[in-house]
Design a protein around this motif. Structure first.
Motif, PDB file in Angstrom:
ATOM      1  N   SER A 215       0.843  -1.195   0.000  1.00  0.00           N
ATOM      2  CA  SER A 215       0.000   0.000   0.000  1.00  0.00           C
ATOM      3  C   SER A 215       0.879   1.246   0.000  1.00  0.00           C
ATOM      4  O   SER A 215       1.969   1.258   0.564  1.00  0.00           O
ATOM      5  N   PRO A 216       0.406   2.307  -0.626  1.00  0.00           N
ATOM      6  CA  PRO A 216       1.150   3.574  -0.541  1.00  0.00           C
ATOM      7  C   PRO A 216       1.311   4.048   0.908  1.00  0.00           C
ATOM      8  O   PRO A 216       2.246   4.767   1.219  1.00  0.00           O
ATOM      9  N   ASP A 217       0.419   3.630   1.778  1.00  0.00           N
ATOM     10  CA  ASP A 217       0.483   4.045   3.180  1.00  0.00           C
ATOM     11  C   ASP A 217       0.289   2.804   4.070  1.00  0.00           C
ATOM     12  O   ASP A 217      -0.786   2.567   4.608  1.00  0.00           O
ATOM     13  N   PRO A 218       1.328   2.007   4.221  1.00  0.00           N
ATOM     14  CA  PRO A 218       1.197   0.722   4.930  1.00  0.00           C
ATOM     15  C   PRO A 218       0.721   0.854   6.378  1.00  0.00           C
ATOM     16  O   PRO A 218       0.023  -0.023   6.872  1.00  0.00           O
ATOM     17  N   VAL A 219       1.068   1.932   7.036  1.00  0.00           N
ATOM     18  CA  VAL A 219       0.679   2.067   8.450  1.00  0.00           C
ATOM     19  C   VAL A 219      -0.833   2.270   8.566  1.00  0.00           C
ATOM     20  O   VAL A 219      -1.507   1.605   9.360  1.00  0.00           O
ATOM     21  N   THR A 220      -1.376   3.167   7.753  1.00  0.00           N
ATOM     22  CA  THR A 220      -2.832   3.353   7.757  1.00  0.00           C
ATOM     23  C   THR A 220      -3.544   2.081   7.317  1.00  0.00           C
ATOM     24  O   THR A 220      -4.566   1.690   7.887  1.00  0.00           O
ATOM     25  N   MET A 221      -2.986   1.424   6.312  1.00  0.00           N
ATOM     26  CA  MET A 221      -3.632   0.202   5.821  1.00  0.00           C
ATOM     27  C   MET A 221      -3.596  -0.896   6.897  1.00  0.00           C
ATOM     28  O   MET A 221      -4.566  -1.647   7.051  1.00  0.00           O
ATOM     29  N   ALA A 222      -2.519  -0.988   7.618  1.00  0.00           N
ATOM     30  CA  ALA A 222      -2.430  -1.980   8.700  1.00  0.00           C
ATOM     31  C   ALA A 222      -3.503  -1.717   9.751  1.00  0.00           C
ATOM     32  O   ALA A 222      -4.176  -2.636  10.236  1.00  0.00           O
ATOM     33  N   LYS A 223      -3.668  -0.466  10.088  1.00  0.00           N
ATOM     34  CA  LYS A 223      -4.702  -0.088  11.055  1.00  0.00           C
ATOM     35  C   LYS A 223      -6.094  -0.411  10.499  1.00  0.00           C
ATOM     36  O   LYS A 223      -6.974  -0.907  11.224  1.00  0.00           O
ATOM     37  N   ALA A 224      -6.288  -0.159   9.215  1.00  0.00           N
ATOM     38  CA  ALA A 224      -7.583  -0.449   8.584  1.00  0.00           C
ATOM     39  C   ALA A 224      -7.894  -1.945   8.645  1.00  0.00           C
ATOM     40  O   ALA A 224      -9.017  -2.354   8.955  1.00  0.00           O
ATOM     41  N   PHE A 225      -6.887  -2.766   8.394  1.00  0.00           N
ATOM     42  CA  PHE A 225      -7.118  -4.217   8.464  1.00  0.00           C
ATOM     43  C   PHE A 225      -7.406  -4.655   9.898  1.00  0.00           C
ATOM     44  O   PHE A 225      -8.222  -5.549  10.132  1.00  0.00           O
ATOM     45  N   GLU A 226      -6.735  -4.042  10.839  1.00  0.00           N
ATOM     46  CA  GLU A 226      -7.014  -4.408  12.234  1.00  0.00           C
ATOM     47  C   GLU A 226      -8.488  -4.152  12.568  1.00  0.00           C
ATOM     48  O   GLU A 226      -9.170  -4.989  13.166  1.00  0.00           O
ATOM     49  N   MET A 227      -8.976  -2.978  12.161  1.00  0.00           N
ATOM     50  CA  MET A 227     -10.376  -2.648  12.427  1.00  0.00           C
ATOM     51  C   MET A 227     -11.322  -3.582  11.681  1.00  0.00           C
ATOM     52  O   MET A 227     -12.370  -3.981  12.191  1.00  0.00           O
ATOM     53  N   ALA A 228     -10.934  -3.927  10.452  1.00  0.00           N
ATOM     54  CA  ALA A 228     -11.782  -4.807   9.636  1.00  0.00           C
ATOM     55  C   ALA A 228     -11.940  -6.175  10.289  1.00  0.00           C
ATOM     56  O   ALA A 228     -13.031  -6.745  10.325  1.00  0.00           O
TER      57      ALA A 228
END
Lengths: 256, 256, 256, 256
Positions: C212-225
């Motif tokens: 992802s262009p922004d792996p940290v935000t994406m990691a957080k998004a997956f955690e919430m998902a």
């Protein structure tokens, strides 16, 4: 298979096709013949802009095939009505495939203008076949103003994605009192069978035949697909099951 | 259409069918004939447990149809090998459809036992047609030990859900050097066409024909579906497009 | 949410992730932290081929995160067993993610070698987490030889297509007595939620975060998902309905 | 996440919800609060037919939540306009969710009446939020007459089937200059994430929360789903790949 009735015509074939995108007229003519289709769309702009009946039409007029002018290219009801009138004069038919698409990119139909044009054209004695979104409420309104059939799309035109609108097509088929003809999105014979299995009355396929490396064989394939899908529908298809069941009798004889 | 070669036999029809679940033998016989199928599965348990060739077989043996005993009901390689040997003796054929499914609820195949049994049966001179998950690596291993074809499932058996395993079937078809026959999940002619359009070499359909209210018509519909799907595959299908394009020439002639 | 138990460890987070494909170590470290993951895969080849624990590991070892070496790159059971032994020695963990894929193009797992290696490694005291096709029978056999969980794929690895194997995942989840962790194919948070809603015990996501262009935000998004999917599963989801029903009370008050 | 602007209001939450179908008012109030929603629909018939603001409204009015009256139950533009006027008077808001569905079975929206009512209501100073089919051309026309957003459906209302209209939602999102809010069909948090990942500006969820055994937890789950879907959209999602690629580096180190 039961024949299909639209207005005063009876069709043995439930595959409608078109004349666009073929590489040459001989191929078009051979493919249309192979398809067994009895109703073939022709863009009225080919007629109107050339001031004369072109070769394409001559090729088809010799046969028993009914020409169905379409209004492809118009952007509102007013243009559509004018186009239909031109087509009637040029081709001597009061049948019209109504396509109103203001957006040149996706060519998706305008529901409001289509209803308006249908109502006006029916009053002028046209047999109107409107191309529309798979919108069940719009279908009932078109029926109410006298459309002789409805032509909901299966997927965006030219996408070859099949019946992405299945959920809505099922409702349309359940509710409609006029024939339902699936138009656009059908890119493979399996898509055509699928539409017929759902209970569609016919399908219109143009691009998938015309751009095939072998349009004549592909036309024949679509003809068979429409037939076998319809046969399955008339015979009664099994439903899908969330849980599996065996197709062969299960036994434990060997282990007893 | 090109004929299909499996081991030493050549098939004109790419639709294989079965003898189970029909309401009576006359219907089964008529449906099998209507299907045009040249290879028809029969549960070996029907043979083995009755000590004699039953009516069902007599009905088919008179014709040119090849019988394909299946091992349905066995739970591991050992039982499967024994069952294949019984079938060879009873029916005089060294062809065997290998089905090993330890779970009586979903009847899904066991990959490990299937590989083991295939290897042993090939060494004993059998033509082995293994029913398996749509597992590309397993397919290559079965091919390596001498399976004459692979028979991946499209969806859970009896579910009529079509090709839920499409992503994996595509890889199998790309990689396989033996015929790929889609088995299980095919509930409608459109599913059969779809499999053929993907490049499958044949399909096996039993339940969807046998349980139809009109099995003879349905058998004929499936025959046509297989043919038109294959014709489309050989002719070359259009790909799907994320963006739409017009099937009729777009023009703005009316508004200029 | 209920915690997840695998072997002797308890996990609060049901999102497992990996260390591959990040653009640099700092980003990897930050993304893994943002994901909340307590179990993170690392290709053992990184350890083995460099003769020493590399920066990547140092970065993670400082934290509370459990490292899960994987055998990515091995082609059969023998190589896998050797690789697992190396990993145990190098990293001091008896946990191993077993990936055996003989085909370098699609990296799909080999069911037969995976079962063989699982059995051997369990006997040597490993906690084995096998990556496999969504094959319900194989899952039960892995469980029978002592696998501590099963890791069926959702779609071909790297395809980001979601849960194309849903029909089979549902059967696996229904039948399994060990945790079911969906691995491969998960390309968006909605896919992760979907897996959890089906009843999967956890998901493993690496590529979709790392590239992802922004792996940290994406990691957080997956955690919430993962969390919201699990919450929905534990609360009880509505089923799908073939027929619609209103979400607002229907009334004809205005027209009476 | 970026805030969402509709007319003169700014929303932090991109989850809109409703007040119907909850088992009691306390549960409704708790669930709405848990959802974080700042815009909540209420069937105006509840207000109008009871001659007074009911308990339901009282419960919400104490909070900071904006009430969004809907016209559910009306069958044409004339009824809708009258209903909107009643709602404005009763609730003191010029916001209206326009739902016109002549068919009581599927509650699908009427495109022609919706356009007509939107145009009239905008002229009367309403902020109009029209519920419609996923019809890209209709969306542009609604925008042209002043709709402040468009609310295309994902699937038939109450079906919980997710985004069956994905192909058309993508076109709508690409072309729209007003916020696109997916309404109807969203039955699970994964559906809500999916809508946001496609680029929808918000989603409206009522039934899936209200009929859950645990509406408060489900409301929270949907809130998280909307957030993580939006985060993924803003961060940039990977596309799907027809061919697989490895998520771990492939190596043959062990076999050299």
């Amino acid at each position: 298979m039961k024949p299909l009735q639209i207005a005063d015509k009876t069709f043995t074939s439930r595959l409608f096709t078109g004349t666009g995108k073929f590489r040459d007229i001989a191929t078009m003519q051979a493919a249309v013949e192979a398809s067994g289709s009895e109703l073939v769309t022709v863009a009225l702009t080919r007629v109107a802009t050339q001031g004369d009946v072109d070769e394409r039409l001559t090729a088809l007029e010799a046969s028993e095939i009914n020409l169905l002018p379409n209004t492809s290219g118009v952007r509102d009801a007013k243009e559509a009505i004018f186009a239909a009138q031109l087509a009637r004069e040029a081709l001597g038919t009061n049948w019209i495939k109504l396509e109103i698409h203001p957006d040149p990119k996706y060519l998706l139909p305008d529901p409001v203008e289509t209803l308006k044009a249908t109502e006006a054209l029916v009053k002028e004695g046209f047999v109107v076949m409107p191309y529309i979104q798979a919108d069940p409420v719009l279908c009932k309104r078109l029926e109410a103003v006298g459309a002789q059939c409805v032509m909901p799309l299966g997927a965006p035109i030219g996408s070859n994605k099949g019946l992405r609108t299945q959920d809505f097509l099922e409702i349309i088929i359940e509710q409609s009192n006029v024939p339902v003809i699936v138009d656009a999105g059908i890119g493979a014979p399996s898509h055509a069978s699928w539409a017929m299995e759902l209970g569609a009355d016919a399908v219109l396929v143009n691009t998938a035949i015309a751009v095939s490396p072998d349009p004549v064989t592909m036309a024949k394939a679509f003809e068979m697909a429409v037939q076998c899908g319809r046969m399955a529908y008339e015979s009664g298809l099994a439903s899908t099951h969330p849980h599996a069941s065996a197709s062969s009798p299960f036994t434990s004889f060997l282990t007893e």
